[in-house]
Design an enzyme around this catalytic site. Structure first.
Site, PDB file in Angstrom:
ATOM      1  N   CYS A 191      -9.278  -8.653   0.268  1.00  0.00           N
ATOM      2  CA  CYS A 191      -8.801  -9.816   0.481  1.00  0.00           C
ATOM      3  C   CYS A 191      -9.602 -10.712   1.542  1.00  0.00           C
ATOM      4  O   CYS A 191      -9.438 -11.898   1.803  1.00  0.00           O
ATOM      5  CB  CYS A 191      -7.383  -9.945   0.768  1.00  0.00           C
ATOM      6  N   GLN A 210       0.571  -1.128  -0.051  1.00  0.00           N
ATOM      7  CA  GLN A 210       0.075  -0.089   0.001  1.00  0.00           C
ATOM      8  C   GLN A 210       0.740   1.579  -0.151  1.00  0.00           C
ATOM      9  O   GLN A 210       0.265   2.441  -0.213  1.00  0.00           O
ATOM     10  CB  GLN A 210      -0.932   0.096   1.198  1.00  0.00           C
TER      11      GLN A 210
END
Length: 379
Positions: free
Chosen positions: A323, A182
Site C-alpha cells: 500500500c 493481518q
C-alpha cells in the site's frame, strides 16, 4: 515457475470463493434493501454471510454488528473518524496509536491531529509496544486507543488484550480499536475477550476478493452512540455505511472465512525458512510473532535489487507494504522496530499462505542464496 510469497499484500482467491461470487452475481442480483422476493433473497444471504464472519470472531452477543465496507482501509477510516467525531465533547481530546500502524490508521491519525485532536504515537522496538510510554499517555482525556493486532511488515504480534485492559482500567469510556487485517484467520481472535470494541477485517488477505472489508462493532458502542458514519446516503448497514451492499464480494468474504484458521504447518514452514536462511541473511524476529510473516535484512544488497532478481525467476516477495511501496516514502515501520534506515532499505518481507510446501521453501532459499552470491553489493 510461479511461487508467490507476498501473501501479506494480497492473496489469490480460491476457486470456491470465485464460484460463490459468481452465484451471487447470477442468482442473487436483487438489492438487499428491496421489499420484494428478489430483495429478500439477497438480504437473507447477506445476513447469513454476516453471521459466518462474526462466528469466526467467536462473537456471542447477538447485538454486535459487522459493518461491511469497501475495504479494510475504509473500515479503519470509519473506526477512527467515526469514533473521534461521534461526540462534541471529544473535540481536542486524545487518540493513542502506534508509529508502526498501517497507513490506513496513521493517515487518519495525522488528519485528526491537523483538526486539533491530540495524538500519541507509541514506539514498538523489537516488535513490543513501549508499555511505559503507553501507561504515561493513558488518562481520562483518552477517547480512543487504536493498536493493530499483527504488524503487516514485521509480523509482530501485539498484546492488545493487555493494552486494551490497561486503557479500560484508566478510563472505562475509552473506545478500543484494532486493525486485525493481518491477524484475521491467521491467529484466533475474540474481540469480546480482548476488550476490543472495534475490529477491522479484510477479505483479500484470506483468499477472498478485493474491494470488501468489515468493521466489527461491539454492542456497547452502538448503545452509547460512540460511532457515527462518514459515508451518508440510504442508511444501509444499520446507518453506519450507506451504499448498496456488494453482495457477491460479501459472499466471497464469507466463503473465504469458511476455509478456517491457518494450520500449524504455516508456522512450521516459517520456522523452516528462518532456520535454513543463508548465514549472511539476518531475520528480524519480533518477540511475539504471527505465523505467516518473515522480515529479513540482506547483506549490502538493496531490497529492490533482490526483489527484481527473484521476480525474474517467478518468485515473488515484497520490499515493504504494497500500500505504500509505490509512494517513494521511506519505510517507517522497520526503523521503529530498531533497524537503521540503511538496513530497512536492504530488507524484504516473505509472507506465507496455507498452500505452500517445504519444496517451495527450498526453491526460495536456493534463489536467495544465489542472489547473495551474485548480486552487486552496495558499499
Amino acid at each position: 515457475m510461479n511461487l508467490y510469497f507476498d501473501n501479506s499484500a494480497t492473496t489469490k482467491p480460491t476457486e470456491v470463493v470465485i464460484t460463490e461470487m459468481s452465484r451471487g452475481m447470477r442468482e442473487l442480483w436483487g438489492n438487499p434493501s428491496s421489499l420484494h422476493t428478489k430483495g429478500y433473497e439477497a438480504e437473507k444471504e447477506l445476513t447469513k454471510a454476516r453471521e459466518t464472519i462474526l462466528g469466526a470472531l467467536n462473537i456471542r452477543d447477538r447485538k454486535a454488528e459487522l459493518i461491511f465496507t469497501a475495504s479494510g482501509t475504509e473500515a479503519d477510516n470509519l473506526a477512527l473518524f467515526g469514533t473521534m467525531h461521534a461526540k462534541e465533547k471529544n473535540r481536542g481530546k486524545k487518540l493513542i496509536t502506534t508509529k508502526s500502524e498501517h497507513p490506513a490508521v496513521l493517515n487518519c491519525a495525522r488528519k485528526l491531529e491537523a483538526e486539533g485532536y491530540e495524538v500519541v504515537y507509541l514506539s514498538a522496538k523489537g516488535g513490543e509496544i513501549d508499555v511505559e510510554q503507553y501507561s504515561n499517555a493513558l488518562d481520562k482525556n483518552t477517547v480512543m486507543v487504536s493498536i493493530m493486532s499483527v504488524n503487516n511488515e514485521t509480523g509482530a504480534r501485539y498484546d492488545i488484550k493487555k493494552l486494551f485492559a490497561m486503557a479500560k482500567a484508566v478510563n472505562p469510556e475509552v473506545v478500543t480499536h484494532s486493525d486485525a487485517v493481518q491477524a484475521f484467520m491467521k491467529i484466533r481472535l475474540a474481540p469480546e475477550t480482548l476488550k476490543c470494541d472495534l475490529m477491522t477485517l479484510s477479505a483479500h488477505k484470506i483468499h477472498g476478493p478485493k474491494g470488501i472489508g468489515a468493521l466489527y462493532v461491539a454492542p456497547e458502542i452502538i448503545k452509547a452512540k460512540k460511532l457515527v458514519p462518514h459515508i451518508l446516503g440510504g442508511d444501509q448497514e444499520k446507518g453506519f455505511r450507506s451504499g448498496t451492499e456488494n453482495l457477491p464480494a460479501v459472499l466471497g468474504f464469507a466463503e473465504a472465512v469458511k476455509s478456517g484458521v491457518y494450520p500449524q504447518s504455516v508456522a512450521e514452514l516459517r520456522q523452516y525458512i528462518i532456520d535454513n536462511l543463508d548465514p549472511e541473511i539476518r531475520p528480524n524476529i519480533p518477540v511475539f510473532h504471527a505465523p505467516h510473516i518473515i522480515n529479513v535484512t540482506l547483506p549490502d544488497i538493496k531490497s529492490e535489487t533482490m526483489l527484481h532478481f527473484l521476480s525474474a525467476k517467478g518468485i515473488y516477495v515484497s520490499s515493504g507494504s504494497a500500500c505504500s511501496s509505490n509512494s517513494g516514502h521511506a519505510n517507517y515501520v522497520l526503523p521503529d522496530f530498531g533497524l537503521s534506515e540503511r538496513e530497512a532499505d536492504h530488507s524484504i518481507r516473505i509472507s506465507l499462505d496455507n498452500t505452500q510446501t517445504e519444496k517451495d521453501a527450498n526453491i526460495l532459499l536456493a534463489a536467495l542464496k544465489e542472489g547473495i552470491d551474485t548480486l552487486v553489493r552496495v558499499k
